[in-house]
Design a protein around this motif. Structure first.
Motif, short mmCIF file in Angstrom:
data_model
loop_
_atom_site.label_atom_id
_atom_site.label_comp_id
_atom_site.label_asym_id
_atom_site.label_seq_id
_atom_site.Cartn_x
_atom_site.Cartn_y
_atom_site.Cartn_z
N ASP A 1 0.84 -1.20 0.00
CA ASP A 1 0.00 0.00 0.00
C ASP A 1 0.88 1.25 0.00
N SER A 2 1.73 1.38 -1.01
CA SER A 2 2.71 2.46 -1.04
C SER A 2 2.07 3.85 -1.08
N VAL A 3 0.92 3.97 -1.71
CA VAL A 3 0.26 5.28 -1.77
C VAL A 3 -0.14 5.73 -0.36
N TYR A 4 -0.62 4.81 0.45
CA TYR A 4 -1.00 5.14 1.82
C TYR A 4 0.21 5.58 2.64
N PHE A 5 1.31 4.85 2.52
CA PHE A 5 2.48 5.15 3.34
C PHE A 5 3.28 6.35 2.83
N PHE A 6 3.44 6.47 1.51
CA PHE A 6 4.34 7.49 0.96
C PHE A 6 3.62 8.59 0.18
N LYS A 7 2.30 8.57 0.20
CA LYS A 7 1.51 9.57 -0.51
C LYS A 7 1.89 9.55 -2.00
N ALA A 8 2.19 10.70 -2.58
CA ALA A 8 2.51 10.76 -4.01
C ALA A 8 4.02 10.70 -4.23
N SER A 9 4.71 9.97 -3.39
CA SER A 9 6.16 9.90 -3.46
C SER A 9 6.61 8.46 -3.60
N LEU A 10 7.88 8.31 -3.87
CA LEU A 10 8.50 7.00 -3.93
C LEU A 10 9.41 6.87 -2.73
N GLY A 11 9.23 5.83 -1.95
CA GLY A 11 10.06 5.62 -0.76
C GLY A 11 10.82 4.32 -0.88
N THR A 12 12.08 4.36 -0.50
CA THR A 12 12.93 3.17 -0.53
C THR A 12 13.65 3.05 0.80
N ILE A 13 13.53 1.90 1.44
CA ILE A 13 14.28 1.67 2.68
C ILE A 13 15.71 1.36 2.28
N THR A 14 16.63 2.22 2.69
CA THR A 14 18.02 2.05 2.29
C THR A 14 18.83 1.28 3.33
N HIS A 15 18.42 1.36 4.59
CA HIS A 15 19.18 0.67 5.64
C HIS A 15 18.35 0.61 6.92
N VAL A 16 18.51 -0.46 7.65
CA VAL A 16 17.90 -0.58 8.98
C VAL A 16 19.01 -0.97 9.94
N SER A 17 19.17 -0.18 10.99
CA SER A 17 20.15 -0.52 12.04
C SER A 17 19.39 -0.79 13.33
N MET A 18 19.85 -1.80 14.05
CA MET A 18 19.18 -2.23 15.26
C MET A 18 19.99 -1.85 16.49
N SER A 19 19.30 -1.53 17.57
CA SER A 19 19.96 -1.29 18.85
C SER A 19 20.49 -2.64 19.36
N ALA B 1 14.52 -0.15 16.04
CA ALA B 1 14.95 -0.23 14.65
C ALA B 1 15.01 1.18 14.10
N ARG B 2 16.20 1.58 13.63
CA ARG B 2 16.38 2.88 12.99
C ARG B 2 16.27 2.64 11.49
N ILE B 3 15.19 3.15 10.90
CA ILE B 3 14.89 2.87 9.50
C ILE B 3 15.23 4.09 8.67
N HIS B 4 16.17 3.92 7.75
CA HIS B 4 16.62 5.00 6.88
C HIS B 4 15.91 4.84 5.54
N ILE B 5 15.20 5.91 5.14
CA ILE B 5 14.38 5.86 3.93
C ILE B 5 14.75 7.02 3.02
N SER B 6 14.88 6.70 1.74
CA SER B 6 15.11 7.72 0.72
C SER B 6 13.75 8.03 0.08
N HIS C 1 15.54 10.24 7.41
CA HIS C 1 15.67 10.55 5.99
C HIS C 1 17.09 10.24 5.52
N ASP C 2 17.20 9.39 4.53
CA ASP C 2 18.50 9.08 3.92
C ASP C 2 18.64 10.01 2.72
#
Length: 121
Positions: free
Chosen positions: A24-42, A48-53, A96-97
């Motif tokens: 459901d990318s439209v719901y999560f990112f509206k009219a944008s394109l989102g890509t998870i570039t990296h996830v780092s864990m404590s 979870a630190r989620i880095h998204i472009s 934000h990445d």
């Protein structure tokens, strides 16, 4: 750099969140394109630190505001997906990445210098 366990868990979270966002990318990112570039864990795997472009970059602030508003819902969906395999569903923090944006700025700067290679011969 995290432990092998943190890295493995981060990659699994990245994969599972990507599947959730893709459905459901439209719901999560509206009219944008989102890509998870990296996830780092404590170290305790509780965060979870989620880095998204986000593209276009001009929509990033709106998208991150929205993601933070629905963070609980995203965590709930993640829990439904991985709850049988893990003890702890991590808290989520979105970042934000801007690597792509910075690379574009550097490329534009280099192009504006109008440097040409020396031609010998």
């Amino acid at each position: 750099m995290g432990s092998q366990r943190q890295n493995r868990y981060g990659k699994q979270i990245q994969k599972d969140l990507a599947e959730i966002f893709q459905k459901d990318s439209v719901y999560f990112f509206k009219a944008s394109l989102g890509t998870i570039t990296h996830v780092s864990m404590s170290p305790d795997l509780g965060l979870a630190r989620i880095h998204i472009s986000i593209l276009p970059i001009s929509k990033a602030a709106m998208v991150f505001s929205h993601l933070n508003e629905i963070k609980g819902e995203i965590r709930n969906r993640l829990g439904q997906k991985i709850g049988s395999r893990v003890r702890i569903i991590p808290e989520l923090a979105f970042f934000h990445d801007d690597t792509e944006e910075e690379a574009s700025k550097i490329g534009n700067l280099i192009n504006s210098l109008n440097i040409t290679p020396n031609q010998e011969g």
